[in-house]
Design an enzyme around this catalytic site. Structure first.
Site, short mmCIF file in Angstrom:
data_model
loop_
_atom_site.label_atom_id
_atom_site.label_comp_id
_atom_site.label_asym_id
_atom_site.label_seq_id
_atom_site.Cartn_x
_atom_site.Cartn_y
_atom_site.Cartn_z
NE ARG A 1 2.17 -20.52 -5.67
CZ ARG A 1 1.89 -20.00 -6.86
NH1 ARG A 1 0.65 -19.66 -7.17
NH2 ARG A 1 2.85 -19.82 -7.75
CE1 TYR B 1 -6.58 -17.10 -11.93
CE2 TYR B 1 -4.75 -18.31 -12.89
CZ TYR B 1 -5.25 -17.48 -11.92
OH TYR B 1 -4.43 -17.01 -10.92
CD GLN C 1 0.61 -10.73 -9.54
OE1 GLN C 1 0.95 -11.87 -9.27
NE2 GLN C 1 -0.50 -10.47 -10.19
CG ASN D 1 -0.92 -21.37 -11.06
OD1 ASN D 1 -1.01 -21.98 -9.99
ND2 ASN D 1 -0.06 -20.38 -11.25
CG HIS E 1 4.71 -15.33 -9.12
ND1 HIS E 1 3.75 -16.18 -8.58
CD2 HIS E 1 4.06 -14.67 -10.11
CE1 HIS E 1 2.60 -16.01 -9.21
NE2 HIS E 1 2.75 -15.10 -10.14
CD GLU F 1 0.70 -18.99 -14.34
OE1 GLU F 1 0.88 -18.07 -15.14
OE2 GLU F 1 -0.38 -19.17 -13.77
CD GLU G 1 -1.42 -18.15 -9.61
OE1 GLU G 1 -2.03 -17.66 -10.58
OE2 GLU G 1 -0.22 -17.95 -9.40
C1 PNW Z 1 -1.39 -16.11 -13.42
N1 PNW Z 1 -3.68 -17.05 -19.36
O1 PNW Z 1 -1.04 -15.74 -14.70
C2 PNW Z 1 -0.28 -15.59 -12.53
O2 PNW Z 1 0.43 -16.61 -11.86
C3 PNW Z 1 -0.70 -14.53 -11.58
O3 PNW Z 1 0.42 -13.80 -11.17
C4 PNW Z 1 -1.77 -13.67 -12.21
O4 PNW Z 1 -2.09 -12.54 -11.45
C5 PNW Z 1 -2.99 -14.55 -12.40
O5 PNW Z 1 -2.67 -15.70 -13.17
C6 PNW Z 1 -4.16 -13.84 -13.06
O6 PNW Z 1 -3.83 -13.41 -14.35
C7 PNW Z 1 -1.76 -16.08 -15.82
O7 PNW Z 1 -3.75 -16.18 -20.25
C8 PNW Z 1 -1.90 -15.13 -16.80
O8 PNW Z 1 -4.21 -18.17 -19.50
C9 PNW Z 1 -2.53 -15.45 -17.97
C10 PNW Z 1 -3.03 -16.73 -18.16
C11 PNW Z 1 -2.92 -17.68 -17.18
C12 PNW Z 1 -2.27 -17.34 -16.00
#
Ligand code: PNW
Length: 494
Positions: free
Chosen positions: A99, A323, A42, A321, A144, A190, A392
């Site tokens: 990281r 979100y 990335q 991780n 990754h 992940e 993350e």
């Molecule tokens: C992570 N979801 O991926 C990755 O580790 C990163 O490389 C990425 O840039 C970041 O999150 C943001 O997307 C995910 O759909 C992608 O829940 C999708 C999900 C979760 C994590």
């Protein structure tokens, strides 16, 4: 019903959240690690330089129609040439850890582990040395998502069990070369996303998407075994001498039962099994979750006793991780048994008069700070309170070419996101959860996989039109004050 549920969870959250308005560094233990995160594909670029071999994302991104803006990571944000500038930004913001991930095909260009690429070793030596010189702790992810292309083309990548051995050789090379200075290792990032998006929906490399197939489960199985093998090597040959720690990074969206009905409560639990339990149950509890075994039957591979032994307790810490979150209710499956249908859940983010939280730019990402506190408590309860690093956490903005720069830099919603989610972490610590670190995603805007450069997750803005110049966003200034122990009230430098 959704609105009522939301109101009740938020009331509970607000009543607990007396620390939120006064959130400060002092709410975290003195040794708590604050860092930022990126990954090689990335940010690094230099895809054809320094002897790096091609990876599956090079091929995937150059395939018409796979990436939203048609772009790739060949240059990315060119951290390969700008690593000093980027490390200086980490220092300026006041973080103490970085990281990043190592590109496997920069170390072994064809992945076979025969001829090491010395230029690759040199690059990561330079990066690690500069981090240490500037007082930043390197936390290294070995994988990754950028599998050497040759391993995919010659032996079907994660679908073959031979990958376990190739990953082990690569991991050992990294421990031997960098382990004198790297004290935090992560085997894989992940594995869930690789399994589901790489081998079921096909939106990630290598883009496999056969409807009813064992592929996602095989890919997950081999990732688990590769992880365990690397950990075993580290513990047998390096740990005593080098004194570091090694873990796995898993990801999970929190699943909050939509109602108090038992069907919805078990549906939410199942949703978590199919994300987190898939990887952590074999490590802490000895096998795949019961809900997965029952539903998937022969689709799910079986661990031998030897596999179970090597997997058991194969982490020094859990990397998490996180979100976003969803309300979850039960939905009866009518005969289909692919990864999503078999879970028998409906995931609810939006309804007629509302949503679970404010929307970020990515369609899957809603701002739901209370979900992280619940998830951390869940991990502590189910797995006997292991050390956790939130590896993350972050949100994205839409890339908007027409807005003036100062507007793009004033990322108010991201500041609110970090305040809310950090309050959530500090509450989990108060609850007794052993959280030891937190890494914001991401240091800089970067290549957001299938969305290309159309989404921006950075604390630092990258001006793609003007020589990849870096500019701190309000969220970067907010962290600067927060980490100094000052309150970044409006998130701006004043
Ligand atoms: C992570 N979801 O991926 C990755 O580790 C990163 O490389 C990425 O840039 C970041 O999150 C943001 O997307 C995910 O759909 C992608 O829940 C999708 C999900 C979760 C994590």
């Amino acid at each position: 019903m959704e609105e009522d549920r939301k109101r009740s969870v938020e009331e509970e959250w607000n009543s607990m959240n007396s620390t939120n308005h006064q959130l400060s560094r002092a709410h975290f233990p003195p040794k708590f690690l604050f860092g930022v995160a990126t990954s090689a594909y990335q940010v690094e670029g230099a895809a054809n330089l320094g002897g790096r071999g091609p990876c599956i994302w090079d091929k995937f991104a150059s395939t018409e129609g796979k990436i939203k803006d048609g772009k790739d990571g060949v240059v990315a944000v060119d951290q390969y040439h700008r690593y000093k500038e980027d490390v200086d930004l980490i220092v300026k913001m006041g973080f103490s850890a970085y990281r990043f991930s190592i590109s496997w095909s920069r170390i072994y260009p064809d992945g076979l582990g025969i001829q090491v690429n010395n230029d690759g070793i040199m690059y990561y030596n330079n990066l690690i040395n500069y981090l240490l010189e500037r007082g930043i702790e390197p936390c290294v992810t070995l994988y990754h998502w950028d599998l050497p292309l040759h391993l995919d083309e010659s032996m079907e990548g994660w679908l073959s069990d031979s990958i376990v051995n190739y990953f082990a050789i690569y991991a050992e090379t990294c421990f031997a070369n960098f382990g004198d200075r790297v004290k935090k290792w992560i085997t894989l990032n992940e594995p869930l996303q690789t399994a589901v998006n790489g081998y079921f929906t096909g939106v990630f490399a290598p883009g496999r998407c056969e409807h009813l197939s064992p592929e996602p489960y095989l890919a997950a199985h081999h990732q688990l075994l590769a992880h365990a093998e690397a950990v075993s090597i580290y513990r047998r040959k390096f740990k005593d001498l080098q004194g570091g720690e090694i873990g796995l990074v898993v990801d999970c969206e929190w699943a909050e039962a939509l109602t108090d009905n038992i069907e919805d409560i078990t549906a939410a639990a199942r949703r978590i099994d199919f994300q987190l339990g898939w990887y952590l149950d074999p490590i802490f509890l000895g096998d795949y979750p019961k809900s997965m075994k029952e539903r998937l039957g022969d689709l799910l591979p079986v661990f031998s006793d030897k596999d179970k032994d090597i997997l058991r307790n194969s982490v020094d810490f859990v990397g998490l991780n996180h979100y976003t979150s969803r309300f979850v209710s039960h939905k009866t499956n009518e005969g289909d048994n692919h990864y999503y249908a078999i879970q028998e859940v409906t995931r609810i983010a939006e309804w007629e008069n509302g949503a679970i939280g404010e929307k970020a730019a990515s369609s899957w990402l809603y701002v739901v700070p209370w979900g992280l506190k619940k998830l951390l408590n869940y991990v502590a309860q189910r797995y006997n309170n292991p050390p956790i690093h939130v590896t993350e956490n972050g949100m994205d903005d839409e890339d908007n070419d027409t807005s003036p720069l100062h507007e793009m830099l004033d990322d108010k919603l991201r500041v609110a996101y970090f305040k809310g989610y950090l309050a959530s972490v500090s509450m989990a610590i108060k609850d007794g959860v052993d959280v030891r670190g937190y890494f914001a995603w991401s240091l800089v805007d970067n290549f957001e996989w299938q969305q290309g450069y159309t989404k921006r997750f950075g604390l630092v803005y990258v001006d793609y039109k003007n020589g990849l110049a870096r500019h701190l966003k309000s969220s970067a200034y907010w962290f600067m004050k927060f980490l100094k122990g000052e309150d970044g009230k409006n998130g701006k430098e004043d």
